[in-house]
Design an enzyme around this catalytic site. Structure first.
Site, short mmCIF file in Angstrom:
data_model
loop_
_atom_site.label_atom_id
_atom_site.label_comp_id
_atom_site.label_asym_id
_atom_site.label_seq_id
_atom_site.Cartn_x
_atom_site.Cartn_y
_atom_site.Cartn_z
N GLY A 1 -1.73 3.50 0.91
CA GLY A 1 -1.54 5.01 0.44
C GLY A 1 -2.10 5.76 1.66
N LYS B 1 6.15 -9.50 -7.37
CA LYS B 1 5.32 -9.14 -6.28
C LYS B 1 3.76 -9.19 -6.76
CE LYS B 1 4.30 -5.69 -2.81
NZ LYS B 1 3.55 -4.21 -3.18
N ALA C 1 2.72 -1.47 2.66
CA ALA C 1 1.36 -0.44 2.83
C ALA C 1 1.22 -0.18 4.16
CB ALA C 1 0.24 -1.35 2.09
N GLY C 2 0.85 1.28 4.10
CA GLY C 2 0.57 1.96 5.13
C GLY C 2 1.61 2.55 5.93
N ASN D 1 6.79 3.12 -0.51
CA ASN D 1 6.64 3.82 -1.71
C ASN D 1 6.18 5.17 -1.59
OD1 ASN D 1 6.20 4.82 -4.42
ND2 ASN D 1 5.33 2.92 -5.21
N THR D 2 4.58 5.32 -1.39
CA THR D 2 4.07 6.80 -1.32
C THR D 2 4.86 7.59 -0.40
OG1 THR D 2 1.92 5.41 -1.90
CG2 THR D 2 1.89 7.83 -0.71
#
Lengths: 257, 257, 257, 257
Positions: free
Chosen positions: D159, D98, D185-186, D207-208
């Site tokens: 994040g 990645k 992301a987001g 993830n987050t």
């Protein structure tokens, strides 16, 4: 008022840049642009008669002390863009160029790679380069690094009139940029232009929204005022957005006493 | 320009209504309101000295030909509102009343039931009633039916500065209403005011956003211009929002020939 | 899992309520509802054969242990609603009623005044009243005060599929309510249903989005899962929304060492 | 079900990709990932013990038949990225990478120029390259042209948990792309993940939002279900968004007869 915008060697009192496309007549275009008090107007190469410097309308705009900004609309690569910029310089006697490189014929979205490449070359050839790009904060820094005189990130796909859907990225760009940030594409209403200025944009470019209105002259005036309103608000600082209500009127408590 | 707004027997050139709360000084309040060219200004009852008609600031506003609009901010029921309106009529010698009934001390959201009830009573008593309410299209029609001279739906919770989060409902209200629609509460930036006008609002009421700005006078001017810009755009008709891009510049095709 | 929802005397394992309108066939309706695992299904009075308790489809739903919830869709006043509720009680042998009063034939928006009036009367007559209303926090408290067993604020105009455009008001309602809050109308996609549950809704009602899908059975399953996902996320607590980025991966710094 | 996703030579039943950062413990990380049924998990190089192939946690994930996807998080140039990818290939015995190149330490936004350059090199070296980029449709096509096996445009700054603020550009990317589109992301809530899938994303990376939840295992399940719900809805086709209301229940007209 001394709040002017400087790009390269020029100073602008107006922070509304306009375009010449899509108007129903050249006369209406000229009237609307004059009414908008715009001092910088983009012109597509196709509109310029390359075999003569006497394009009537353009001459009129020049007599009104309006700066012409040729654009490279329609080119698909850095190489084509450089060639187009050189032709424009000759035809319009200006080293200013609005760089638009869009290989994509449907959405006309800009190519980040070719735009950076062309900016580097054109800056070295003495052009004042104003690149039209996605609202990409990293790309904006790189363009600044190779000598772009400003960055022109899009608010939304061109002609969509959707406003500033990229606002979260525009904020980052404005926070980081050392060159003027001009929001280009997507601005479909005076409220969008005011919002861009409130966020901290240095200027906005509006074309479609003025040109296709039922009354382009009145719309030009509306955008002029909205840009000024947004700029004044930016300077005067807006109130914070709150999650909770706050009364604006003192509450009438005597009733309960 | 002949584009004026009529409510009851009064004609307004300005479509920006303002308030008197939250300013850091009375002097600044007066200057900002004058700069905004607002002709209708809400005043909370508490601000009015009920034992005298000589409140200095209010006198100054009156001398500037600004109409005072007492509001019932702080009342929780129709009964309290009617009483407050009667006091205000006596103190300020006006039968105009901005009706605000909010039993809810945290969000200050209006009560639809009590507001309708009070409107009915006050209209019968000869008041010009301007009710502050949720953006509820059915309630707006009912208020119109019992004689409200306008409706004042909120854009967002008061003091939140979130703009027109109720826009889908405001559009329905504007489409259906036979009395003026004045967007009240939530307008936190000139771009929000311009947007309300572009949608077709007859006027907007702004208080917090001007009062708490670092520079209320400049912000008053910004709102004045934004309201005018939005109104001009509404009249000139905005372009449609498109899903797909449309080039504004004619594409440079000669390069490919 | 013991996370159940209690309304009046009934306990629901599913937080997805559904409707019976707009399906292309009764068979498809039944299959989709069974697939969705919904345990409460609204039925318009018109669908009910008032001269017989043997409406086949409804019988099938009952055999699947699905509760029928008659609604008053189409009535314009409290008086009509009370009459409709009484007819429904007789026809379906249930004292549960979904109250929908919309004098407005175009947008079908609910009337706050008539809804409160009808709720008061029906509660006194022993009905379990589930009122469909605007996302009006003050009205919700008043409905709760007169005995509504839940409140059913709208997310967006019915059939618009726009999602939760009233989210700022829904949050206030959820924060204040002592009865279950069921988001009704406007939910056009599983992501909308998940979002309502993440905000803290006790349940959602979905009809159009399932019924008019190309594959209502599969869409019923999609909504079932989305509602469960949103509920689980609400319980597990979502992360805060941040203005700034935070890396999720530890940054590879050894390269710079 | 036969609805699988193919990237290069691997077939995935799950369309939820996850990450290993920000969990409070390795044990919790493993449990949450297993509960999410994710089959592809990104790992930062720093987490990998470069002097040993026996990182315990990673071994456990491998035993659960979860594919590890090393990322280049923290690198700032194509050169650094290529070096990091080579190290990762050796350490983890995989040619999947990645690609994350972010010179910007604050917002961690990806660099379009360096990412394209690194993709070209790494593809030639036999890597399966999965580039993380802005939601830039032109860049996505160029990455596809040089051999990227998928594109991973961001929904919002990493994040930030803001959801799909780039949705208008993501739609264009999905419409044009011939390789899988994975929104990265987001994504801060299951409703965001469902929305990405409803739009037509091939997968999402989260993830987050799982790692920092109060209950990562339950949140992992919530995301799993939301991704499935969104995918089912995409296949079953969502209803159109309407400007006007449409009744879902047949209106009760007998009352008026």
């Amino acid at each position: 008022m001394t709040d002017t915008l400087k790009i390269a060697d020029k100073t602008f009192r107006s922070r509304l840049f306009t375009g010449t496309g899509k108007f129903s007549s050249s006369k209406l275009m000229q009237e609307a642009i004059v009414a908008s008090e715009s001092e910088l107007v983009t012109v597509a190469l196709k509109r310029v008669d390359l075999h003569s410097t006497c394009d009537d309308i353009l001459m009129h705009l020049k007599q009104d002390h309006i700066n012409l900004l040729p654009n490279t609309s329609g080119v698909r690569t850095a190489k084509e863009a450089v060639f187009a910029a050189q032709l424009a310089r000759e035809a319009l006697q200006t080293n200013w160029i609005k760089l638009e490189i869009h290989p994509d014929p449907k959405y006309l979205l800009p190519d980040p790679i070719e735009t950076l490449k062309a900016t580097e070359i054109l800056v070295k050839e003495g052009f004042i380069v104003m690149p039209y790009i996605n609202a990409d904060p990293v790309l904006c820094k790189r363009l600044e690094d190779v000598g772009a005189q400003c960055v022109m990130p899009l608010g939304a796909p061109i002609g969509s009139n959707k406003g500033l859907i990229t606002k979260d990225f525009l904020k980052i760009i404005m926070e980081q940029s050392k060159v003027p940030v001009i929001v280009d594409a997507g601005i479909g209403a005076p409220s969008h232009a005011a919002y861009a200025m409130e966020l901290g944009a240095d200027a906005v470019l509006v074309n479609t929204a003025i040109a296709v209105s039922k009354n382009p002259v009145q719309m030009g005036i509306a955008f002029k005022m909205a840009v000024q309103a947004g700029r004044l608000a930016y300077q005067a600082k807006l109130a914070e957005v709150n999650q909770y209500a706050e009364a604006s009127s003192p509450l009438t408590s005597f009733l309960n006493e």
